[in-house]
Design an enzyme around this catalytic site. Structure first.
Site, PDB file in Angstrom:
ATOM      1  N   LYS A 123      49.784  73.470  28.244  1.00 18.01           N
ATOM      2  CA  LYS A 123      50.085  72.458  29.027  1.00 18.01           C
ATOM      3  C   LYS A 123      51.161  71.425  28.273  1.00 18.01           C
ATOM      4  CE  LYS A 123      45.899  71.345  31.508  1.00 18.01           C
ATOM      5  NZ  LYS A 123      44.758  70.484  31.623  1.00 18.01           N
ATOM      6  N   GLU A 167      44.349  69.232  43.943  1.00 21.42           N
ATOM      7  CA  GLU A 167      45.315  70.426  43.880  1.00 21.42           C
ATOM      8  C   GLU A 167      45.257  71.530  44.851  1.00 21.42           C
ATOM      9  OE1 GLU A 167      44.271  72.270  40.054  1.00 21.42           O
ATOM     10  OE2 GLU A 167      44.383  70.260  38.865  1.00 21.42           O
TER      11      GLU A 167
HETATM   12  P1  PGA Z   1      44.140  67.446  34.734  1.00 20.55           P
HETATM   13  O1  PGA Z   1      43.217  68.814  35.224  1.00 20.55           O
HETATM   14  O2  PGA Z   1      45.281  67.899  34.967  1.00 20.55           O
HETATM   15  O3  PGA Z   1      43.406  66.556  35.619  1.00 20.55           O
HETATM   16  O4  PGA Z   1      43.622  67.327  33.312  1.00 20.55           O
HETATM   17  C1  PGA Z   1      43.712  70.129  34.959  1.00 20.55           C
HETATM   18  C2  PGA Z   1      42.585  70.775  34.050  1.00 20.55           C
HETATM   19  O5  PGA Z   1      41.820  70.247  33.507  1.00 20.55           O
HETATM   20  O6  PGA Z   1      42.910  72.033  33.706  1.00 20.55           O
HETATM   21 ZN    ZN Z   2      40.839  72.084  32.329  1.00 16.06          ZN
END
Ligand code: PGA
Ligand code: ZN
Length: 426
Positions: free
Chosen positions: A335, A203
């Site tokens: 999300k 990231e």
């Molecule tokens: P991921 O990580 O997109 O790999 O799930 C993001 C998070 O855990 O917040």
């Molecule tokens: Zn997370």
């Protein structure tokens, strides 16, 4: 009215195939969106449809694209794009599985977001304004920004997945980015001097070349100070432990310290960090299968700390209701691709609000130039935003989109919720 729906294979920030859906309305308006992908996924998430087999490590999405170009296009053509809830409901029914694996969570989320983009374009509105509907208040979300990567995003080099900062003393959105830019730069300089600079993780945060989690936290505090800020006062720390990735059935294996601890042991370690470092937010402190651990930790951390549920709730309204009833966590990570459709994502946000929880709209570790989530955060009035670090353009595209929205709002730098509206300011 929807004239055509097209699925196209594009590539994400890990170089893997992903789904882009493009929707054209009668009259020519176009909406397009791209599905992101997680690495540390919760078990309750909508499941992406991947082809398996040899090409691209099994990550190809030809099946999901065929669904978009076939069944999904047939379903949506001729329908009214402004009828988001009805179209999402029809998509969910067409898939017909609890975890959306038949058509694919990736096919569904790209399509659901593209519907909203097309509807907004048809009305000649920016997406955030279209999503806001009757909402009159307009705030920009306060960013939480990764400085060091870790966990599943950095080969488990350290246990903790995200070492982040929040510019709690920022006067507005633009100022919060300026402050974090200085901290990110200072962290890079410190890593360079310590001969620990080894590029960045998934990231965009610096690769965590540390021997212990504590060492990373110490560096984070030093980076804040070196940037000229007072830790806790101007810039505070936020962590995503992503404990489901190294724990099962209440047992947790810490790779860096090579030891196994139980739920109480992990909780104690994290509470020790809360006492020693200026931490205001901590995500998935215990595993998704450890609600009792979550409850105890939330109680012990107290109301001034955000205890954020990610894998634990997977952007699901019913799970948020249950967690809130139990007193496990006090903030929801939101999300869209965990839910699968915008309507379900919105329902999760509403459930969080009803429970008195804060919400953080979040990207995934596998991202693209798509900036839909920034529009969701502003349109829906979410107070916080998490999209990774302050490097790599799939991250910067989102921070920068916030600046454009602030300008369109006629606000100099983008108004944030008042400090008193956050747990750490109350
Ligand atoms: P991921 O990580 O997109 O790999 O799930 C993001 C998070 O855990 O917040
Ligand atoms: Zn997370």
């Amino acid at each position: 009215q929807i004239q055509s729906v097209t699925g196209r294979r594009v590539w994400d920030s890990r170089g893997r195939p992903t789904v882009e859906t493009e929707i054209t309305l009668v009259g020519g308006a176009v909406g397009r969106a791209i599905a992101p992908a997680g690495a540390s996924t919760g078990s309750g998430e909508a499941l992406d449809r991947r082809d398996g087999g040899a090409p691209f490590g099994g990550h190809d999405v030809q099946g999901a694209l065929a669904a978009v170009n076939g069944e999904i296009a047939d379903l949506l053509t001729g329908r009214d794009a402004t009828d988001q809830a009805a179209l999402d409901t029809a998509l969910i029914a067409l898939d017909g599985t609890p975890n959306k694996h038949r058509l694919g969570g990736n096919a569904l989320v790209a399509t659901s977001m593209a519907i909203a983009h097309a509807a907004a374009a048809g009305l000649r509105m920016p997406l955030w304004r279209y999503l806001a509907g009757d909402r009159q208040d307009r705030i920009l979300p306060l960013p939480e920004i990764q400085i060091f990567g870790g966990g599943a995003h950095a080969g488990r080099r350290v246990d903790v997945q995200d070492f982040m900062v929040i510019a709690v003393g920022a006067t507005d959105y633009a100022h919060s980015l300026e402050m974090v830019a200085e901290v990110y730069r200072a962290a890079g300089a410190l890593m360079g001097e310590a001969k620990l600079l080894q590029g960045v993780a998934d990231e965009g945060g610096y690769w965590p070349a540390f021997d212990t989690n504590d060492r990373a936290l110490e560096f984070l505090v030093r980076a804040i100070e070196r940037a000229g800020y007072t830790p806790g006062q101007d810039v505070a720390i936020s962590l995503d432990i992503a404990a489901s990735d190294f724990g099962k059935n209440g047992r947790y294996t810490l790779a860096r310290d090579s030891r196994e601890i139980d739920s109480d042991g992990l909780s104690e370690m994290l509470l020790g960090w809360l006492a020693r470092y200026p931490i205001v937010s901590i995500e998935d402190p215990l595993g998704e299968d450890d609600p009792e651990g979550m409850r105890k930790f939330t109680l012990a951390a107290g109301p001034g700390v955000e205890v954020v549920a990610d894998d634990f709730i997977c952007t699901t309204a019913a799970r948020i209701d249950r967690a809130a009833e139990l007193g496990a966590c006090n903030t929801a990570l939101i999300k869209p691709n965990q839910a699968g459709t915008l309507t379900e994502t919105r329902a999760a946000l509403d459930a969080a609000r009803a429970a008195g929880w804060e919400s953080i709209v979040s990207a995934r570790s596998g991202e693209t130039e798509d900036t839909t989530i920034v529009h969701l955060a502003v349109g829906w009035g979410a107070k916080q935003l998490k999209v990774g670090s302050f490097s790599r353009s799939e991250r910067m595209a989102k921070w920068n989109e916030g600046l454009r929205i602030a300008e369109a709002l006629g606000q100099a730098g983008g108004q944030l919720a008042p400090r008193s509206a956050f747990p750490w300011g109350r």
